[in-house]
Design a protein around this motif. Structure first.
Motif, short mmCIF file in Angstrom:
data_model
loop_
_atom_site.label_atom_id
_atom_site.label_comp_id
_atom_site.label_asym_id
_atom_site.label_seq_id
_atom_site.Cartn_x
_atom_site.Cartn_y
_atom_site.Cartn_z
N GLU A 37 0.83 -1.22 0.00
CA GLU A 37 0.00 0.00 0.00
C GLU A 37 0.85 1.26 0.00
N GLY A 38 2.18 1.08 -0.08
CA GLY A 38 3.07 2.24 -0.20
C GLY A 38 3.57 2.82 1.11
N PHE A 39 3.28 2.15 2.22
CA PHE A 39 3.81 2.63 3.50
C PHE A 39 5.29 2.27 3.63
N GLU A 40 6.06 3.15 4.31
CA GLU A 40 7.43 2.78 4.69
C GLU A 40 7.34 2.08 6.04
N VAL A 41 7.98 0.93 6.18
CA VAL A 41 7.84 0.13 7.41
C VAL A 41 9.17 0.01 8.14
N VAL A 42 9.09 0.23 9.46
CA VAL A 42 10.23 -0.12 10.31
C VAL A 42 9.75 -1.17 11.30
N ILE A 43 10.49 -2.26 11.39
CA ILE A 43 10.13 -3.39 12.26
C ILE A 43 10.99 -3.34 13.52
N ILE A 44 10.35 -3.56 14.65
CA ILE A 44 11.08 -3.89 15.88
C ILE A 44 10.71 -5.33 16.24
N ASP A 45 11.73 -6.16 16.47
CA ASP A 45 11.47 -7.52 16.91
C ASP A 45 12.64 -7.96 17.78
N ASP A 46 12.38 -8.70 18.84
CA ASP A 46 13.51 -9.15 19.67
C ASP A 46 13.97 -10.56 19.26
N CYS A 47 13.28 -11.09 18.25
CA CYS A 47 13.65 -12.42 17.71
C CYS A 47 13.55 -13.53 18.74
N LEU A 89 11.60 -4.64 23.85
CA LEU A 89 10.67 -3.56 24.22
C LEU A 89 10.48 -3.44 25.73
N LYS A 90 11.03 -4.38 26.47
CA LYS A 90 10.96 -4.27 27.95
C LYS A 90 11.97 -3.24 28.45
N ASP A 91 12.87 -2.80 27.56
CA ASP A 91 13.88 -1.80 27.93
C ASP A 91 13.34 -0.42 27.55
N LYS A 92 12.75 0.27 28.52
CA LYS A 92 12.02 1.50 28.17
C LYS A 92 12.95 2.59 27.65
N GLU A 93 14.22 2.58 28.05
CA GLU A 93 15.17 3.57 27.52
C GLU A 93 15.36 3.35 26.02
N LYS A 94 15.47 2.09 25.66
CA LYS A 94 15.67 1.76 24.24
C LYS A 94 14.41 2.14 23.43
N VAL A 95 13.26 1.93 24.04
CA VAL A 95 12.01 2.29 23.35
C VAL A 95 11.97 3.81 23.14
N SER A 96 12.31 4.54 24.18
CA SER A 96 12.30 6.00 24.10
C SER A 96 13.31 6.48 23.06
N ASN A 97 14.46 5.87 23.07
CA ASN A 97 15.52 6.24 22.12
C ASN A 97 15.08 5.96 20.68
N PHE A 98 14.39 4.84 20.50
CA PHE A 98 13.89 4.50 19.15
C PHE A 98 12.95 5.61 18.66
N ILE A 123 5.24 1.91 24.97
CA ILE A 123 4.94 2.41 23.62
C ILE A 123 3.87 3.50 23.69
N LEU A 124 2.84 3.24 24.49
CA LEU A 124 1.75 4.24 24.60
C LEU A 124 2.28 5.54 25.20
N LYS A 125 3.22 5.45 26.12
CA LYS A 125 3.79 6.67 26.72
C LYS A 125 4.50 7.49 25.64
N GLU A 126 5.21 6.82 24.76
CA GLU A 126 5.90 7.54 23.67
C GLU A 126 4.89 8.16 22.71
N LEU A 127 3.85 7.41 22.36
CA LEU A 127 2.85 7.93 21.42
C LEU A 127 2.09 9.11 22.01
N SER A 128 1.90 9.07 23.33
CA SER A 128 1.14 10.16 23.99
C SER A 128 1.88 11.49 23.90
N LYS A 129 3.19 11.42 23.67
CA LYS A 129 3.97 12.66 23.59
C LYS A 129 3.81 13.34 22.23
#
Ligand code: WQD
Length: 338
Positions: A23-33, A59-68, A108-114
């Motif tokens: 559909e033309g979206f640019e995608v970035v994946i996060i996965d911990d494998c 994603l349990k590392d909130k600093e890494k989530v924030s940095n992303f 994730i929701l905390k980051e989106l709320s900003k």
């Protein structure tokens, strides 16, 4: 437009990445494998010709989530698949499930709320209904006490999103309650890759068909159904992936009256375990080895979706039949094991 897909190397996540790219979206994946392989990226690229951006982040590392989110401040929407999903394991390791499925959602929701405006699609499950009183199941059916910590994390996840949206008008969210996903991409470049002995019916059937498993155990044929086996709504994973794109477009456009909505994603048709076995035998031309054993604890008798809301509001309807989905699962099994 850049979309984050967490758990994008997983079964439903990878198929959704393909449809987003189509559909033309640019995608970035996060996965911990922890439950997926980076090789899936090659499969996605083979289908669409576009290698998605990818970061291996816990994603349990909130600093890494924030940095992303600081580095990818152009992410306009998130489709959140990343979670642990084995019902049985969740009973044995509840805290692992509450940490991995709930703490990560909160970060994730905390980051989106900003952000000034953000869109969020949540991977939920028909498991929230437990054994619904009426079939087909509508979105208004009561949510019943969860039968497992896994199911509880889906219920809690929905409530956390709902409560957040109530006080965050710039956050637009949809929870998608999947019935029983199955199958693989028609290209056989991506599909379901259960680790160890499959818990779910369809991969166990195809692994039995290919000779990896001696026989399928049918968990009970003494249920109050026509043939005595449990009924589920088996939805083709590509149909399911396309529904995510429709839901994402709805929240991105922001024309949903409330900023939090829920949709059932199924075919609207119930199939018994024996009917699924017959589907496999039709599409493979092979007899399946199976035996009837005792019921599996926690199984409900019947669950299939009323899909009216998704049909009318999302403009989405499942297109593929059980046999077509089963054929894709069988083609995939033969490709990866053949
Ligand atoms: C389907 C039917 C079994 C295996 C689970 C999760 C749910 C969702 C989908 C994530 C049942 C029977 C199965 C076998 C069998 N997952 N069966 N022999 O339990 O409906 O749903 O997966 O969101 O949350 O609970 O799916 O495929 O395990 O079982 O007879 O070896 O097949 O009894 O009737 P289920 P399933």
């Amino acid at each position: 437009m850049k979309i984050l897909v967490t758990g994008g190397l997983g079964f439903i996540g990878s198929h959704t990445v393909v449809e987003l790219q189509n559909e033309g979206f640019e995608v970035v994946i996060i996965d911990d494998c922890s439950n997926a392989s980076e090789k899936v990226l090659e499969g996605i690229n083979a289908i669409t010709g576009k290698m998605p951006l990818y970061e291996k982040i816990d994603l349990k590392d909130k600093e890494k989530v924030s940095n992303f989110f600081r580095r990818h401040n152009d992410v306009e929407g998130v489709i959140h698949f990343a979670a642990s999903k084995a019902v049985g394991e969740s009973v044995e390791k509840p805290l692992l499930y509450y940490e991995n499925n709930i703490a990560t959602l909160v970060y994730i929701l905390k980051e989106l709320s900003k952000k000034k405006k953000s869109s969020f699609i949540f991977s939920s499950s028909c498991t929230v209904y437990g054994q619904a009183d009426e079939m087909p199941i509508t979105e208004d059916a009561p949510v019943k006490p969860a039968e497992s910590p896994y199911g509880n994390t889906k219920q809690m996840g929905e409530e956390i999103i709902r409560d957040t949206c109530l006080v965050t008008p710039n956050l637009n969210a949809i929870a998608l309650r999947y019935f029983n996903p199955m199958g693989a991409h028609p290209s056989a470049e991506i599909g379901e890759l259960p680790i160890g002995v499959p818990q779910n019916l369809v991969p166990f059937i195809t692994q039995t068909g290919i000779g990896m498993r001696k026989e399928l155990s049918v968990f009970g044929d003494d249920y109050p159904t026509e043939d005595g086996t449990c009924i589920r709504d088996y939805i083709y994973v590509v149909d399911l992936a396309k529904a995510h794109v429709q839901a994402l477009k709805r929240v991105l456009e922001g024309n949903n009256p409330k900023n939090y909505e829920v949709f059932n994603l199924g075919t609207g048709k119930g199939s018994s375990v024996l009917e699924v076995i017959q589907s496999f035998e039709r599409v493979s031309g092979e007899k399946l080895n199976y035996k009837i054993v005792n019921r599996r604890s926690g199984d409900i008798v019947s669950a299939y979706a009323d899909t009216t809301k998704a049909n009318e509001v999302l403009g989405w309807k499942a297109q593929f039949t059980l046999d077509e989905a089963m054929k894709s699962a069988w083609d995939w099994e033969r490709k990866i094991r053949g």
